[in-house]
Design a protein around this motif. Sequence first.
Motif, PDB file in Angstrom:
ATOM      1  N   ASN A 217       1.100  -1.061   0.188  1.00 47.50           N
ATOM      2  CA  ASN A 217      -0.478   0.487   0.386  1.00 47.50           C
ATOM      3  C   ASN A 217       0.742   1.336  -0.216  1.00 47.50           C
ATOM      4  OD1 ASN A 217      -1.845   1.785   0.192  1.00 47.50           O
ATOM      5  ND2 ASN A 217      -2.818   1.223   2.212  1.00 47.50           N
ATOM      6  N   PRO A 218       1.490   1.516  -1.121  1.00 51.22           N
ATOM      7  CA  PRO A 218       2.248   2.325  -1.329  1.00 51.22           C
ATOM      8  C   PRO A 218       1.959   4.099  -0.683  1.00 51.22           C
ATOM      9  CG  PRO A 218       2.831   1.072  -2.652  1.00 51.22           C
ATOM     10  CD  PRO A 218       1.906   0.501  -2.939  1.00 51.22           C
ATOM     11  N   PRO A 219       0.964   4.102  -0.946  1.00 47.21           N
ATOM     12  CA  PRO A 219       0.272   6.060  -0.537  1.00 47.21           C
ATOM     13  C   PRO A 219       0.329   5.720   0.678  1.00 47.21           C
ATOM     14  CG  PRO A 219      -1.586   4.555  -2.590  1.00 47.21           C
ATOM     15  CD  PRO A 219      -0.072   3.689  -2.156  1.00 47.21           C
ATOM     16  N   LYS A 220      -0.114   4.688   1.452  1.00 47.72           N
ATOM     17  CA  LYS A 220      -0.442   5.030   3.240  1.00 47.72           C
ATOM     18  C   LYS A 220       1.403   4.681   3.961  1.00 47.72           C
ATOM     19  CE  LYS A 220      -2.355   2.262   7.107  1.00 47.72           C
ATOM     20  NZ  LYS A 220      -3.587   1.206   7.229  1.00 47.72           N
ATOM     21  N   LEU A 221       2.047   3.308   3.084  1.00 43.98           N
ATOM     22  CA  LEU A 221       3.004   3.290   3.412  1.00 43.98           C
ATOM     23  C   LEU A 221       4.055   4.988   3.934  1.00 43.98           C
ATOM     24  CD1 LEU A 221       4.302  -0.185   3.363  1.00 43.98           C
ATOM     25  CD2 LEU A 221       2.802   0.715   4.859  1.00 43.98           C
ATOM     26  N   VAL A 222       4.375   5.611   2.555  1.00 45.75           N
ATOM     27  CA  VAL A 222       4.763   6.607   2.548  1.00 45.75           C
ATOM     28  C   VAL A 222       4.339   7.474   3.800  1.00 45.75           C
ATOM     29  CG1 VAL A 222       5.552   8.737   0.574  1.00 45.75           C
ATOM     30  CG2 VAL A 222       5.732   6.377  -0.198  1.00 45.75           C
ATOM     31  N   ASP A 223       3.128   8.409   3.562  1.00 45.49           N
ATOM     32  CA  ASP A 223       1.710   8.283   3.818  1.00 45.49           C
ATOM     33  C   ASP A 223       2.458   8.875   5.119  1.00 45.49           C
ATOM     34  OD1 ASP A 223       0.669  10.825   4.784  1.00 45.49           O
ATOM     35  OD2 ASP A 223      -1.472  10.226   4.657  1.00 45.49           O
ATOM     36  N   ILE A 224       2.743   7.716   6.327  1.00 48.71           N
ATOM     37  CA  ILE A 224       2.763   7.179   7.877  1.00 48.71           C
ATOM     38  C   ILE A 224       4.337   7.511   7.369  1.00 48.71           C
ATOM     39  CG2 ILE A 224       0.633   6.459   7.847  1.00 48.71           C
ATOM     40  CD1 ILE A 224       1.980   3.492   7.928  1.00 48.71           C
ATOM     41  N   GLY A 232      12.865  11.579  -7.105  1.00 52.92           N
ATOM     42  CA  GLY A 232      12.492  11.169  -7.842  1.00 52.92           C
ATOM     43  C   GLY A 232      11.214  10.121  -8.201  1.00 52.92           C
ATOM     44  N   MET A 233      10.976   9.602  -7.811  1.00 53.17           N
ATOM     45  CA  MET A 233       9.479   9.115  -8.262  1.00 53.17           C
ATOM     46  C   MET A 233       8.143   9.237  -7.669  1.00 53.17           C
ATOM     47  SD  MET A 233       8.759   5.085  -8.490  1.00 53.17           S
ATOM     48  CE  MET A 233       9.442   3.817  -8.285  1.00 53.17           C
ATOM     49  N   THR A 234       7.442   8.654  -8.489  1.00 55.51           N
ATOM     50  CA  THR A 234       5.807   9.533  -7.727  1.00 55.51           C
ATOM     51  C   THR A 234       5.076   8.450  -7.460  1.00 55.51           C
ATOM     52  OG1 THR A 234       5.039   8.541 -10.336  1.00 55.51           O
ATOM     53  CG2 THR A 234       6.068  10.573 -10.110  1.00 55.51           C
ATOM     54  N   ILE A 235       4.483   8.695  -6.487  1.00 53.04           N
ATOM     55  CA  ILE A 235       3.477   7.592  -6.029  1.00 53.04           C
ATOM     56  C   ILE A 235       2.513   6.819  -6.971  1.00 53.04           C
ATOM     57  CG2 ILE A 235       1.394   7.218  -4.820  1.00 53.04           C
ATOM     58  CD1 ILE A 235       3.030   7.529  -2.742  1.00 53.04           C
ATOM     59  N   ALA A 236       2.754   7.278  -8.258  1.00 52.17           N
ATOM     60  CA  ALA A 236       1.860   6.569  -8.752  1.00 52.17           C
ATOM     61  C   ALA A 236       2.952   5.646  -9.855  1.00 52.17           C
ATOM     62  CB  ALA A 236       1.433   7.765  -9.909  1.00 52.17           C
ATOM     63  N   ARG A 237       3.307   5.989  -9.570  1.00 52.46           N
ATOM     64  CA  ARG A 237       4.963   4.704 -10.534  1.00 52.46           C
ATOM     65  C   ARG A 237       4.928   3.969  -9.142  1.00 52.46           C
ATOM     66  NH1 ARG A 237       9.278   7.848 -12.043  1.00 52.46           N
ATOM     67  NH2 ARG A 237      10.639   5.624 -12.289  1.00 52.46           N
ATOM     68  N   VAL A 239       3.206   2.825  -6.843  1.00 51.16           N
ATOM     69  CA  VAL A 239       1.941   2.000  -6.967  1.00 51.16           C
ATOM     70  C   VAL A 239       1.868   0.638  -8.348  1.00 51.16           C
ATOM     71  CG1 VAL A 239      -0.758   1.592  -7.250  1.00 51.16           C
ATOM     72  CG2 VAL A 239       0.086   3.246  -5.593  1.00 51.16           C
ATOM     73  N   ARG A 240       2.518   0.994  -9.131  1.00 46.03           N
ATOM     74  CA  ARG A 240       2.639   0.687 -10.345  1.00 46.03           C
ATOM     75  C   ARG A 240       3.847  -0.363  -9.995  1.00 46.03           C
ATOM     76  NH1 ARG A 240       1.445   4.625 -13.623  1.00 46.03           N
ATOM     77  NH2 ARG A 240       3.220   5.298 -14.246  1.00 46.03           N
ATOM     78  N   GLN A 241       4.725  -0.275  -9.160  1.00 44.49           N
ATOM     79  CA  GLN A 241       6.059  -1.087  -9.497  1.00 44.49           C
ATOM     80  C   GLN A 241       5.510  -2.236  -8.045  1.00 44.49           C
ATOM     81  OE1 GLN A 241       8.803   0.774  -8.108  1.00 44.49           O
ATOM     82  NE2 GLN A 241      10.056  -0.064  -6.698  1.00 44.49           N
ATOM     83  N   TYR A 242       4.616  -1.835  -7.622  1.00 41.40           N
ATOM     84  CA  TYR A 242       4.169  -2.740  -6.511  1.00 41.40           C
ATOM     85  C   TYR A 242       2.902  -3.863  -5.993  1.00 41.40           C
ATOM     86  CZ  TYR A 242       7.977  -1.142  -3.564  1.00 41.40           C
ATOM     87  OH  TYR A 242       9.308  -1.230  -2.914  1.00 41.40           O
ATOM     88  N   ALA A 243       2.308  -3.375  -7.890  1.00 41.63           N
ATOM     89  CA  ALA A 243       1.077  -3.736  -7.748  1.00 41.63           C
ATOM     90  C   ALA A 243       1.016  -5.485  -7.908  1.00 41.63           C
ATOM     91  CB  ALA A 243       0.837  -2.792  -8.993  1.00 41.63           C
ATOM     92  N   VAL A 244       0.141  -6.213  -7.305  1.00 40.70           N
ATOM     93  CA  VAL A 244      -0.098  -7.495  -7.733  1.00 40.70           C
ATOM     94  C   VAL A 244      -1.401  -7.653  -8.167  1.00 40.70           C
ATOM     95  CG1 VAL A 244       1.252  -8.053  -5.302  1.00 40.70           C
ATOM     96  CG2 VAL A 244      -1.052  -7.597  -5.364  1.00 40.70           C
TER      97      VAL A 244
END
Length: 448
Positions: A217-224, A232-237, A239-244
């Motif tokens: 859950n990249p958005p949450k893990l970054v947020d907390i 140079g990385m975006t949240i959207a990228r 999310v794609r990188q860690y998609a299962v």
Amino acid sequence: MDLMKILDGQVALGNKSGTKNLGEHKFWKTQPVPQLLNALTGPTEIKEGPIDPPKTPADVRQEPGQLPSGFEWSLIDITNEEQCKEVYILLSENYVEDDDAMFRFNYSKEFLLWALTAPGYYPDWHIGVRVVKTGKLVAFISGIKVDIRVRANTFDAAEINFLCVHKKLRSKRLAPVLIKEVTRRVNLTNIWQAIYTAGVVIPTPIGTSRYYHRNLNPPKLVDIGFAALPRGMTIARLVRQYAVSSHPRIPGFREMMQSDVPQVGALLRRYLSRFEVTQTFAKDEEIEHWFLSGHGRDVDGERKEQVVWAYVVEDPTTHLVTDLVSFYSLPSTVMKHKKHNLLNAAYLFYYASDVIFSPGGSSDDAATHEAKAKQRLEERLNALINDLLVIAQNAGFDVLNALTLGDNNMFLNEQKFGAGDGFLVSITWFVNWWLLISGFLSSHRIVS
Ligand SMILES: CCCCCCCCCCCCCC(=O)SCCNC(=O)CCNC(=O)[C@H](O)C(C)(C)COP(=O)(O)OP(=O)(O)OC[C@H]1O[C@@H](n2cnc3c(N)ncnc32)[C@H](O)[C@@H]1OP(=O)(O)O
């Protein structure tokens, strides 16, 4: 496995709390544990064998140890809802935190019940300390009985866990009193070895393991602040990188059932026989407890949290169970965050696969056979963990944590686990052997 560095009497584990001058252990240097090795000044080798002369329960003091005045011992009945809740509250407010006080373990009541009532447990190894005047529970230590195999030797041991002293009573040498009391009660049952893990170094570790974290859950893990957003990385990228994927892929992958217990037991025992140090899980009732109990259900209108999640692969042709993979749920409180108060963490538990035992080609020499078996295992474990990630994500977990032990190095990188800043130190006590065992403890955060 990361090996700790022993330098000039200092053990450096890479995390702040893990470094301490080893000569300072006022309590531990009085205990029958192997004292720390020191390449410069001390012993450089520990011989396998008993540390203390053998004793019997008749040699053990019958009365509990002395507590500071104003406090009293209190046996905790963890199966009692009220008492279990008291332990839950003590731990949720005072148990293990990371070095920056951002996260604290939040073991659920269901988890405590699961972890402390394994087959063969002794209720009087669940020890509390209360304030006499108010009855408030302010400290706890617990043990369960486990059978451990070290190479060819199998023996009874205590697994000690959930040592906790209320924050307001810290640094008053209460922990040694608790440790001595649990030791006394363990010794009364004629058990003289114990295993435990810690996030600090105390005499004497038999192994160090590093935590790895698979971001779900990249958005949450970054947020907390659990994971950093690389430059140079975006949240959207991310999310794609860690998609299962949305569904498990291995044919026959399904939730473990009661009827799988004998097969899972046989599979796990065989798989674990490859390691030098393991819990034996000799009885099927242990398999049932560790993999099937603690399932979430509603009781009297109250939701019970699911603790352990176990999956097997049933071969579609033979209908035999060929693989096991599992995790347990251990959330952490997110301290001081406006939006999120809980990190839903899953911890990789046991897994096993029979691919390692498949017969190879008849013309293969031993080395080729072993290399092929290892490759089959690596492929299979990656597939199993991939499917487990699907389960964990669909169940709403934010992260899957795993340690650098067992066969985990075969999949950690490929399955995109990142190295954490938490280490787990495994320790033996009164023990004749250097052991390596996994435990329930971590401190955490992804650092790479
Ligand atoms: C055969 C049967 C044997 C059975 C027993 C086997 C042994 C079991 C051993 C226990 C396995 C537990 C497995 C788990 O549950 S590991 C989880 C431990 N719990 C936490 O980290 C929760 C948060 N912290 C606390 O609650 C307190 O800080 C604790 C209770 C940890 C210490 O309280 P406090 O901070 O108020 O300190 P003190 O003044 O009372 O005492 C200071 C002494 O305590 C030694 N200390 C500190 N932390 C640990 C630790 N994690 N393992 C062993 N020893 C530890 C320390 O080195 C020092 O001794 P020495 O360095 O001067 O010598």
